[in-house]
Motif scaffolding. Structure first.
Motif, short mmCIF file in Angstrom:
data_model
loop_
_atom_site.label_atom_id
_atom_site.label_comp_id
_atom_site.label_asym_id
_atom_site.label_seq_id
_atom_site.Cartn_x
_atom_site.Cartn_y
_atom_site.Cartn_z
N LEU A 33 6.22 1.38 50.08
CA LEU A 33 7.42 1.24 49.21
C LEU A 33 6.81 0.96 47.72
N VAL A 34 5.96 0.15 47.66
CA VAL A 34 5.54 -0.14 46.28
C VAL A 34 4.88 1.25 45.57
N ALA A 35 4.03 1.86 46.44
CA ALA A 35 3.73 3.33 45.97
C ALA A 35 4.82 4.18 45.69
N LEU A 36 5.96 4.25 46.21
CA LEU A 36 6.93 5.15 45.94
C LEU A 36 7.70 4.67 44.91
N PHE A 37 7.84 3.23 44.58
CA PHE A 37 8.28 2.72 43.30
C PHE A 37 7.96 3.22 41.93
N PHE A 38 6.45 3.42 41.97
CA PHE A 38 5.66 3.77 41.06
C PHE A 38 5.76 5.41 40.89
N LEU A 39 5.90 6.13 42.18
CA LEU A 39 5.93 7.65 41.85
C LEU A 39 7.74 8.10 41.71
N ARG A 40 8.78 7.29 41.60
CA ARG A 40 9.92 7.47 41.87
C ARG A 40 10.37 8.57 40.56
N HIS A 41 9.91 8.43 39.29
CA HIS A 41 10.08 8.83 38.31
C HIS A 41 9.26 10.14 37.89
N ARG A 42 8.25 10.39 38.53
CA ARG A 42 7.31 11.15 38.38
C ARG A 42 7.75 12.62 38.90
N ILE A 115 12.30 0.60 58.81
CA ILE A 115 11.73 -0.42 57.50
C ILE A 115 11.36 0.36 56.42
N LEU A 116 10.64 1.25 56.70
CA LEU A 116 10.35 2.30 55.35
C LEU A 116 11.30 2.98 54.81
N LEU A 117 12.15 3.68 55.68
CA LEU A 117 13.22 4.88 55.45
C LEU A 117 14.31 4.16 54.82
N ILE A 118 14.89 3.10 55.32
CA ILE A 118 16.28 2.69 54.94
C ILE A 118 16.01 2.16 53.65
N PRO A 119 15.03 1.41 53.09
CA PRO A 119 14.81 1.02 51.59
C PRO A 119 14.58 2.17 50.79
N GLY A 120 13.71 2.94 51.39
CA GLY A 120 13.17 4.30 50.33
C GLY A 120 14.45 5.05 50.15
N LEU A 121 15.40 5.05 51.10
CA LEU A 121 16.50 6.29 50.62
C LEU A 121 17.38 5.81 49.48
N PHE A 122 17.42 4.34 49.37
CA PHE A 122 17.97 3.77 48.02
C PHE A 122 16.89 3.64 46.98
N LEU A 123 15.91 3.60 47.21
CA LEU A 123 14.71 3.31 46.16
C LEU A 123 14.45 4.59 45.41
N VAL A 124 14.49 5.80 46.03
CA VAL A 124 14.05 6.94 45.51
C VAL A 124 15.32 7.68 45.16
N GLY A 125 16.09 8.10 46.25
CA GLY A 125 17.31 8.95 46.01
C GLY A 125 17.09 10.32 46.07
N GLY A 126 18.17 11.03 46.04
CA GLY A 126 17.83 12.73 46.00
C GLY A 126 17.75 13.14 47.38
N PHE A 127 18.19 12.59 48.45
CA PHE A 127 17.83 13.09 49.92
C PHE A 127 19.13 13.82 50.33
N ALA A 128 19.19 14.66 51.30
CA ALA A 128 20.04 15.09 52.10
C ALA A 128 20.40 14.20 53.43
N VAL A 129 21.37 13.89 53.72
CA VAL A 129 21.95 12.92 54.76
C VAL A 129 22.84 13.37 55.76
N GLY A 130 23.07 14.59 55.73
CA GLY A 130 23.98 15.00 56.70
C GLY A 130 23.70 15.09 58.36
N ALA A 131 24.53 15.37 59.25
CA ALA A 131 24.40 15.17 60.65
C ALA A 131 23.30 16.33 60.95
N ALA A 132 23.23 17.54 60.49
CA ALA A 132 22.24 18.37 60.92
C ALA A 132 20.93 18.08 60.32
N HIS A 133 21.02 17.18 59.10
CA HIS A 133 19.25 16.72 58.91
C HIS A 133 19.08 15.58 59.72
#
Length: 274
Positions: A33-42, A115-133
């Motif tokens: 999650l720390v690595a994703l934090f620094f990659l989120r705007h790149r 533990i990784l996915l739930i905070p990551g969805l809010f930290l990064v954003g831009g994901f598709a989260v429908g039933a099919a996905h």
């Protein structure tokens, strides 16, 4: 089957009530999650896609693939302390033992991914989260675990001591580096990209990306396609090979176990400590 299921649930519960194991459950997800934090705007090149959004599903796939290392380490440790020998000594003990390990390792992995996915969805954003996905996410995860956990069981049977587990870690780190986890595989040299696509790590990452990323993100993938059929084929081949070989290797390993060998390994371990 019932004993193996209960054994797996007991081991899973113990892993979340034991301090060192609890730290291991949270440490790796927090570091990612720390690595994703620094990659989120790149951005990735001129595509306009965030590198953090591309990396999160890949990291989830990598974590699922690392279950083979966890399985290998547990089997090796149980050979050293005589657990595998005790399992062999009771009727259907090996079947219950293997099922218990699959339940505990797979259950721990699912919790680690959450533990990784739930905070990551809010930290990064831009994901598709429908039933099919989420359906795609589920079948990729299940197929990936079936493809990788038997490989871990085989590796745990081959390596005789916990000290030899370093021989597994180094190749795994190399495979992760060329599997498109932190950077799309299309950015790698062609020959490295081909090697990466032979491993289940790449296909788990690709399947996770196809589940969570919007359709337009496919432009950064090989052939501009999520390649679901190829994902099923490659992971399926790894699963069939593992499921065919793992029981044979485990039975041979269990037949070679004896009380004298366990005592000899214990003596060697005591001498190293001393």
């Amino acid at each position: 089957m019932r004993a193996g299921w209960r054994r797996g649930l007991i081991e899973l519960r113990q892993s979340f009530t034991n301090g060192p194991e609890l730290v291991s459950h949270f440490l790796w997800p927090v570091l990612m999650l720390v690595a994703l934090f620094f990659l989120r705007h790149r951005d990735f090149g001129a595509t306009g896609f965030r590198l953090g959004a591309l990396a999160l599903p890949s990291i989830l796939g990598m974590n699922a693939a690392m279950g083979m290392v966890s399985m290998s380490q547990l089997l090796t440790a149980d050979r050293e302390d005589g657990t595998l020998l005790r399992a062999k000594a009771i009727p259907n003990g090996m079947a219950g033992y293997v099922l218990g390990k699959v339940v505990s390792v797979a259950g721990g992995l699912v919790v680690d991914l959450a533990i990784l996915l739930i905070p990551g969805l809010f930290l990064v954003g831009g994901f598709a989260v429908g039933a099919a996905h989420w359906f795609t996410f589920a079948w990729v995860l299940v197929l990936g675990l079936v493809a990788t956990l038997p490989i871990g069981a085989i590796l745990g049977s081959v390596f005789t001591t916990a000290r030899s587990q370093g021989l597994i870690q180094l190749p795994m780190l190399g495979l992760i580096a060329i599997s498109g986890i932190f950077y799309p595989i299309t950015a790698l040299p062609g020959w490295l990209a081909w090697i990466g696509q032979l491993t289940p790590v790449y296909w788990l990452g690709l399947g996770m990306r196809s589940a969570l990323l919007p359709p337009e993100a496919v432009v950064v993938e090989v052939g501009h396609s999520w390649r679901h059929l190829e994902t099923v084929a490659v992971l399926g081949l790894w699963a069939v090979a593992g499921l065919l070989l793992a029981p044979v290797v485990l039975r041979r390993t269990a037949r070679r176990e004896s009380g004298s060998k366990v005592a000899e390994r214990r003596e060697r371990a005591l001498r190293r400590v001393a």
